[in-house]
Every structure is written in C-alpha cells, then in structure tokens.
Design a protein around this motif. Structure first.
Motif, PDB file in Angstrom:
ATOM      1  N   MET A  47       7.033  10.442  16.839  1.00 53.63           N
ATOM      2  CA  MET A  47       8.352  11.070  16.898  1.00 53.63           C
ATOM      3  C   MET A  47       8.486  12.164  15.855  1.00 53.63           C
ATOM      4  O   MET A  47       7.870  12.109  14.792  1.00 53.63           O
ATOM      5  N   GLU A  48       9.314  13.136  16.201  1.00 51.73           N
ATOM      6  CA  GLU A  48       9.535  14.301  15.354  1.00 51.73           C
ATOM      7  C   GLU A  48      10.980  14.343  14.861  1.00 51.73           C
ATOM      8  O   GLU A  48      11.385  15.306  14.222  1.00 51.73           O
ATOM      9  N   ASP A  49      11.750  13.282  15.129  1.00 50.63           N
ATOM     10  CA  ASP A  49      13.154  13.246  14.742  1.00 50.63           C
ATOM     11  C   ASP A  49      13.284  13.099  13.232  1.00 50.63           C
ATOM     12  O   ASP A  49      12.848  12.100  12.652  1.00 50.63           O
ATOM     13  N   ALA A  50      13.916  14.071  12.591  1.00 49.37           N
ATOM     14  CA  ALA A  50      14.014  14.081  11.132  1.00 49.37           C
ATOM     15  C   ALA A  50      14.718  12.842  10.592  1.00 49.37           C
ATOM     16  O   ALA A  50      14.363  12.335   9.521  1.00 49.37           O
ATOM     17  N   GLU A  51      15.709  12.324  11.324  1.00 48.22           N
ATOM     18  CA  GLU A  51      16.463  11.172  10.829  1.00 48.22           C
ATOM     19  C   GLU A  51      15.591   9.922  10.738  1.00 48.22           C
ATOM     20  O   GLU A  51      15.911   9.007   9.967  1.00 48.22           O
ATOM     21  N   TYR A  52      14.515   9.862  11.511  1.00 49.17           N
ATOM     22  CA  TYR A  52      13.592   8.731  11.431  1.00 49.17           C
ATOM     23  C   TYR A  52      12.399   9.030  10.532  1.00 49.17           C
ATOM     24  O   TYR A  52      11.851   8.129   9.889  1.00 49.17           O
ATOM     25  N   VAL A  53      11.981  10.285  10.499  1.00 43.37           N
ATOM     26  CA  VAL A  53      10.839  10.652   9.661  1.00 43.37           C
ATOM     27  C   VAL A  53      11.179  10.512   8.182  1.00 43.37           C
ATOM     28  O   VAL A  53      10.374  10.022   7.393  1.00 43.37           O
ATOM     29  N   LYS A  54      12.382  10.918   7.785  1.00 43.67           N
ATOM     30  CA  LYS A  54      12.744  10.926   6.364  1.00 43.67           C
ATOM     31  C   LYS A  54      12.645   9.553   5.703  1.00 43.67           C
ATOM     32  O   LYS A  54      12.109   9.444   4.582  1.00 43.67           O
ATOM     33  N   PRO A  55      13.140   8.459   6.307  1.00 43.88           N
ATOM     34  CA  PRO A  55      12.986   7.160   5.642  1.00 43.88           C
ATOM     35  C   PRO A  55      11.531   6.787   5.391  1.00 43.88           C
ATOM     36  O   PRO A  55      11.211   6.173   4.358  1.00 43.88           O
ATOM     37  N   PHE A  56      10.636   7.150   6.303  1.00 49.69           N
ATOM     38  CA  PHE A  56       9.219   6.864   6.105  1.00 49.69           C
ATOM     39  C   PHE A  56       8.633   7.751   5.002  1.00 49.69           C
ATOM     40  O   PHE A  56       7.786   7.300   4.218  1.00 49.69           O
ATOM     41  N   LEU A  57       9.079   9.005   4.929  1.00 50.65           N
ATOM     42  CA  LEU A  57       8.658   9.871   3.832  1.00 50.65           C
ATOM     43  C   LEU A  57       9.097   9.286   2.494  1.00 50.65           C
ATOM     44  O   LEU A  57       8.316   9.237   1.535  1.00 50.65           O
ATOM     45  N   ASP A  58      10.339   8.825   2.441  1.00 59.18           N
ATOM     46  CA  ASP A  58      10.859   8.231   1.207  1.00 59.18           C
ATOM     47  C   ASP A  58      10.088   6.964   0.836  1.00 59.18           C
ATOM     48  O   ASP A  58       9.786   6.728  -0.339  1.00 59.18           O
ATOM     49  N   GLU A  59       9.776   6.158   1.835  1.00 60.90           N
ATOM     50  CA  GLU A  59       9.023   4.927   1.577  1.00 60.90           C
ATOM     51  C   GLU A  59       7.623   5.244   1.078  1.00 60.90           C
ATOM     52  O   GLU A  59       7.114   4.593   0.154  1.00 60.90           O
ATOM     53  N   PHE A  60       6.990   6.251   1.669  1.00 59.73           N
ATOM     54  CA  PHE A  60       5.653   6.633   1.214  1.00 59.73           C
ATOM     55  C   PHE A  60       5.695   7.073  -0.241  1.00 59.73           C
ATOM     56  O   PHE A  60       4.867   6.636  -1.053  1.00 59.73           O
ATOM     57  N   GLU A  61       6.638   7.941  -0.595  1.00 62.85           N
ATOM     58  CA  GLU A  61       6.719   8.437  -1.966  1.00 62.85           C
ATOM     59  C   GLU A  61       7.017   7.303  -2.937  1.00 62.85           C
ATOM     60  O   GLU A  61       6.480   7.269  -4.057  1.00 62.85           O
ATOM     61  N   ARG A  62       7.858   6.368  -2.533  1.00 67.83           N
ATOM     62  CA  ARG A  62       8.177   5.234  -3.405  1.00 67.83           C
ATOM     63  C   ARG A  62       6.938   4.391  -3.687  1.00 67.83           C
ATOM     64  O   ARG A  62       6.634   4.047  -4.844  1.00 67.83           O
ATOM     65  N   ILE A  63       6.175   4.073  -2.621  1.00 67.18           N
ATOM     66  CA  ILE A  63       4.968   3.266  -2.796  1.00 67.18           C
ATOM     67  C   ILE A  63       3.909   4.057  -3.560  1.00 67.18           C
ATOM     68  O   ILE A  63       3.193   3.508  -4.401  1.00 67.18           O
ATOM     69  N   TRP A  64       3.803   5.351  -3.270  1.00 66.05           N
ATOM     70  CA  TRP A  64       2.805   6.185  -3.943  1.00 66.05           C
ATOM     71  C   TRP A  64       3.006   6.143  -5.459  1.00 66.05           C
ATOM     72  O   TRP A  64       2.040   6.032  -6.219  1.00 66.05           O
ATOM     73  N   GLU A  65       4.247   6.225  -5.898  1.00 60.77           N
ATOM     74  CA  GLU A  65       4.524   6.153  -7.329  1.00 60.77           C
ATOM     75  C   GLU A  65       4.320   4.741  -7.871  1.00 60.77           C
ATOM     76  O   GLU A  65       3.816   4.551  -8.979  1.00 60.77           O
ATOM     77  N   GLU A  66       4.705   3.743  -7.087  1.00 59.16           N
ATOM     78  CA  GLU A  66       4.528   2.357  -7.525  1.00 59.16           C
ATOM     79  C   GLU A  66       3.058   2.007  -7.711  1.00 59.16           C
ATOM     80  O   GLU A  66       2.686   1.249  -8.612  1.00 59.16           O
TER      81      GLU A  66
END
Length: 222
Positions: free
Chosen positions: A189-208
């Motif tokens: 999917m290319e829907d920004a409203e769904y992509v953004k939470p996954f982007l945020d989750e990736f960045e959170r785990i990446w820093e953790e």
C-alpha cells in the motif's frame, strides 16, 4: 480598425479564453495526479515456480543482463517476481524489519540496491539472524547497516518500506520455505496514513537497537 490594426476585441477575448482554458486544464491535470489512486495490491504465496535471474540481471546492469540465463524455469509474473520488482523500484531508501531473512533472490536484490546507492537499513531478530542460510551475514559483509534485538522475545515484525512511501507487510517471512511452500500473504500500500505508523515504528526500533545499547554479558556476571 480591428482588421487593419490587430486582432481586435474579439480576437483578444478569444485568446484570453483559450489561455484560461489551458490554465484550467493544467490545474485539473495536476489535481488529478495528486488525487491518483495510491498503489494497493495483495500478493499470495506460495509463489509459482519462476526464473527471477533475468529480473535481477537487468537490475545489475547491461553486462549482467547480456549473459545467458542458466535457469531452466520459465520467466513469468508471480508473487516473488512482483515483490522483487517492488524492492528494485527503490530510488532513495529501503527499510527492512524482518523476523527471518534467508531467501537468496531477495538478498541479492537488497545488495543490488545498496550498490546502486540506495540507503538500506535492516532490523532483524537476534536468534534467527545466525541460522544457516540467513542472508544477514551477506548483507553485513556488503556494508549494509543491520541492527537486532537483545530481548527475550522475538523481533517478529515482517515489513518493508520503499522510499518511505510504499509499505509491504503481511505474514510472509522472507525465506525460501515460506515463498515456495507456505500459505502466506503480503499487502502492498501507498496510503500515507498507513505508511507513517510503520515508518515511526521502524525509527523507534532502530534507535532502541542502537549497538551502543547492546549488552553482551549478563549484568550479574563478574
């Protein structure tokens, strides 16, 4: 006077009307492009047997594409080839958050993107990254950034983000077993409203999972 000295009022009015119509058309086209339907696709597995060598060779460059393909399988559209095309479409970044990654075709595609200059980051599970056949060691050797957990639970996510705008997620582990034999699914999917939470989750785990936080010895060890 109008005929001798220029286009006259009627001609000017017509020109203005045509100019306005052209502007309206340009604005309408731009609005249509902005409103175009975002990519949405579902891929089901197991994938049909198919040769992906040609697809990977084309991505590797003209010299590789010119070599004869030794694979006896037919080249056809299938879930694996569509997944590969999605990955190889990356131009700026590819973020992978995967529990298990052992499929060699997908591993080669990720390395090709890295060589092309695409920023690739990988998050994976500490217990599964070292299993026989895992692609993680090859990716690290190629210079790709990899981070992993050190928790008691699994890092069980299975998603990828292409150019921070296309999300690929579902039940599929990126293993040959899952691709060729299991009943699995991927949602693209290319829907920004769904992509953004996954982007945020990736960045959170990446820093953790920053390596400076890794603890290789028990706190109780002396």
């Amino acid at each position: 006077m109008g005929a001798a000295g220029g286009p006259g009022r009627a001609g000017v009015a017509l020109g203005l009307a045509l100019g306005s119509a052209g502007l309206v058309l340009v604005l309408a086209l731009a609005a249509w492009r902005r409103r175009r339907r975002p990519m949405r696709e579902v891929l089901f597995f197991p994938s049909l047997p198919s040769c992906t060598e040609g697809l990977l060779a084309q991505a590797a460059g003209p010299e590789a594409a010119a070599r004869p393909c030794p694979c006896p399988l037919p080249q056809r559209d299938c879930s694996l080839s569509r997944l590969l095309r999605l990955l190889l479409s990356a131009r700026r970044s590819l973020d992978l958050c995967l529990f298990s990654f052992s499929n060699p075709q997908l591993g080669r595609a990720v390395q090709l993107l890295h060589r092309r200059g695409v920023r690739v980051r990988v998050i994976t599970d500490e217990q599964y990254m070292g299993l026989r056949g895992s692609q993680i060691g090859f990716l690290r050797h190629a210079g790709i950034q990899v981070r992993h957990d050190q928790d008691t639970g699994y890092m069980h996510h299975k998603f990828a983000i292409v150019d921070q705008r296309i999300l690929i997620t579902g039940s599929l582990n990126w293993t040959t077993q899952a691709i060729q034999n299991n009943r699995e699914n991927l949602l693209v999917m290319e829907d920004a409203e769904y992509v953004k939470p996954f982007l945020d989750e990736f960045e959170r785990i990446w820093e953790e999972y920053n390596p400076i936080n890794y603890k290789f010895f028990s706190r109780d060890s002396k």
